[in-house]
Design a protein around this motif. Structure first.
Motif, PDB file in Angstrom:
ATOM      1  N   TRP A  50       9.279  -1.483 -10.994  1.00 55.55           N
ATOM      2  CA  TRP A  50       8.676  -1.109  -9.717  1.00 55.55           C
ATOM      3  C   TRP A  50       7.176  -0.912  -9.876  1.00 55.55           C
ATOM      4  O   TRP A  50       6.372  -1.373  -9.067  1.00 55.55           O
ATOM      5  N   ALA A  51       6.772  -0.239 -10.962  1.00 51.61           N
ATOM      6  CA  ALA A  51       5.348   0.004 -11.188  1.00 51.61           C
ATOM      7  C   ALA A  51       4.596  -1.303 -11.443  1.00 51.61           C
ATOM      8  O   ALA A  51       3.473  -1.480 -10.969  1.00 51.61           O
ATOM      9  N   GLU A  89       0.823  -1.210   0.000  1.00 55.21           N
ATOM     10  CA  GLU A  89       0.000   0.000   0.000  1.00 55.21           C
ATOM     11  C   GLU A  89       0.858   1.261   0.000  1.00 55.21           C
ATOM     12  O   GLU A  89       0.511   2.268  -0.615  1.00 55.21           O
ATOM     13  N   ARG A  90       1.985   1.204   0.711  1.00 57.42           N
ATOM     14  CA  ARG A  90       2.899   2.362   0.733  1.00 57.42           C
ATOM     15  C   ARG A  90       3.545   2.547  -0.639  1.00 57.42           C
ATOM     16  O   ARG A  90       3.739   3.662  -1.101  1.00 57.42           O
ATOM     17  N   GLN A  91       3.909   1.433  -1.273  1.00 55.94           N
ATOM     18  CA  GLN A  91       4.529   1.493  -2.593  1.00 55.94           C
ATOM     19  C   GLN A  91       3.571   2.149  -3.595  1.00 55.94           C
ATOM     20  O   GLN A  91       3.948   3.071  -4.315  1.00 55.94           O
ATOM     21  N   VAL A  92       2.338   1.668  -3.638  1.00 58.62           N
ATOM     22  CA  VAL A  92       1.342   2.208  -4.560  1.00 58.62           C
ATOM     23  C   VAL A  92       1.012   3.655  -4.193  1.00 58.62           C
ATOM     24  O   VAL A  92       0.899   4.515  -5.078  1.00 58.62           O
ATOM     25  N   GLY A  93       0.889   3.935  -2.904  1.00 58.64           N
ATOM     26  CA  GLY A  93       0.623   5.304  -2.453  1.00 58.64           C
ATOM     27  C   GLY A  93       1.698   6.271  -2.910  1.00 58.64           C
ATOM     28  O   GLY A  93       1.407   7.402  -3.313  1.00 58.64           O
ATOM     29  N   PHE A  94       2.946   5.831  -2.881  1.00 57.10           N
ATOM     30  CA  PHE A  94       4.037   6.678  -3.354  1.00 57.10           C
ATOM     31  C   PHE A  94       3.932   6.903  -4.856  1.00 57.10           C
ATOM     32  O   PHE A  94       4.078   8.019  -5.342  1.00 57.10           O
ATOM     33  N   ASP A 126       1.319   9.215  -0.756  1.00 59.23           N
ATOM     34  CA  ASP A 126       1.978   8.781   0.475  1.00 59.23           C
ATOM     35  C   ASP A 126       3.482   8.959   0.287  1.00 59.23           C
ATOM     36  O   ASP A 126       4.086   8.313  -0.565  1.00 59.23           O
ATOM     37  N   MET A 127       4.080   9.844   1.050  1.00 54.48           N
ATOM     38  CA  MET A 127       5.504  10.148   0.896  1.00 54.48           C
ATOM     39  C   MET A 127       6.394   9.379   1.874  1.00 54.48           C
ATOM     40  O   MET A 127       7.554   9.711   2.049  1.00 54.48           O
ATOM     41  N   THR A 128       5.863   8.327   2.490  1.00 57.45           N
ATOM     42  CA  THR A 128       6.646   7.556   3.453  1.00 57.45           C
ATOM     43  C   THR A 128       7.935   7.044   2.829  1.00 57.45           C
ATOM     44  O   THR A 128       9.009   7.152   3.425  1.00 57.45           O
ATOM     45  N   ILE A 129       7.848   6.482   1.643  1.00 59.93           N
ATOM     46  CA  ILE A 129       9.024   5.902   0.997  1.00 59.93           C
ATOM     47  C   ILE A 129      10.057   6.966   0.661  1.00 59.93           C
ATOM     48  O   ILE A 129      11.246   6.797   0.925  1.00 59.93           O
ATOM     49  N   CYS A 175      10.377  -2.362  -5.225  1.00 61.11           N
ATOM     50  CA  CYS A 175      11.707  -2.183  -5.779  1.00 61.11           C
ATOM     51  C   CYS A 175      12.551  -3.360  -5.280  1.00 61.11           C
ATOM     52  O   CYS A 175      12.086  -4.146  -4.451  1.00 61.11           O
ATOM     53  N   PRO A 176      13.785  -3.518  -5.747  1.00 59.35           N
ATOM     54  CA  PRO A 176      14.558  -4.694  -5.329  1.00 59.35           C
ATOM     55  C   PRO A 176      14.697  -4.868  -3.818  1.00 59.35           C
ATOM     56  O   PRO A 176      14.473  -5.955  -3.301  1.00 59.35           O
TER      57      PRO A 176
END
Length: 174
Positions: free
Chosen positions: A86-87, A26-31, A36-39, A92-93
């Protein structure tokens, strides 16, 4: 000893990835949706801490810098492939390995894609060496060298930008 230090560093980084919740799909998609700027906050923090740590150790004579050559075409093509992967995968790795360690079995597809991509690159490297990898080659140069200034003012400016970004993102609830 270097491998033990690398293992310990990797475990600590993985722990921080998990605690920072950047392994969550969810964080990955949010970014990727810029919601979502957590990443980006996590990675920006890692880059700033890394810059300060590496240049401090270098200034104290504890390490020597090993700068890789700047090859613009390779960076652009590699960045595009990284972003597409990544998309598609949602990881990501680094986060794919961490997600698998958390038990998210679907992350194996991202890891397999990464391994296939690395193997394909190794196979075609001899063909790329004198073509794509030489386009826009500037040799081993750092941003401070390019700008003709010492490294520390750039590090301080980048860190100030990072702090400003953190404040902005927190105010926006990102």
């Amino acid at each position: 000893m270097e491998q033990i230090i690398g293992l310990i560093t990797g475990i600590i980084f993985g722990f921080l990835l998990q605690k920072g919740e950047v392994l969550r799909f969810e964080r990955q998609v949010g970014f990727m949706l810029l919601k979502d700027m957590t990443i980006i906050k996590f990675m920006l923090t890692a880059v700033i801490v890394g810059m300060i740590g590496i240049y401090t150790c270098h200034s104290l004579g504890l390490i020597a810098l090993s700068v890789k050559a700047t090859q613009v075409a390779a960076i652009v093509i590699g960045g595009l492939l990284f972003g597409i992967g990544w998309a598609i995968a949602g990881y990501c790795p680094g986060t794919s390995v961490g997600a698998l360690a958390e038990g998210r079995i679907h992350a194996i597809w991202a890891i397999l894609g990464m391994l296939v991509g690395a193997a394909a690159y190794a196979e075609i490297y001899p063909y790329l060496e004198n073509s794509v990898l030489s386009w826009g080659s500037y040799g081993k140069i750092t941003l401070p060298q390019l700008l003709g200034v010492p490294a520390w003012p750039i590090i301080v400016a980048f860190a100030a930008f990072g702090v400003g970004f953190f404040v902005w993102a927190e105010k926006k609830g990102l």
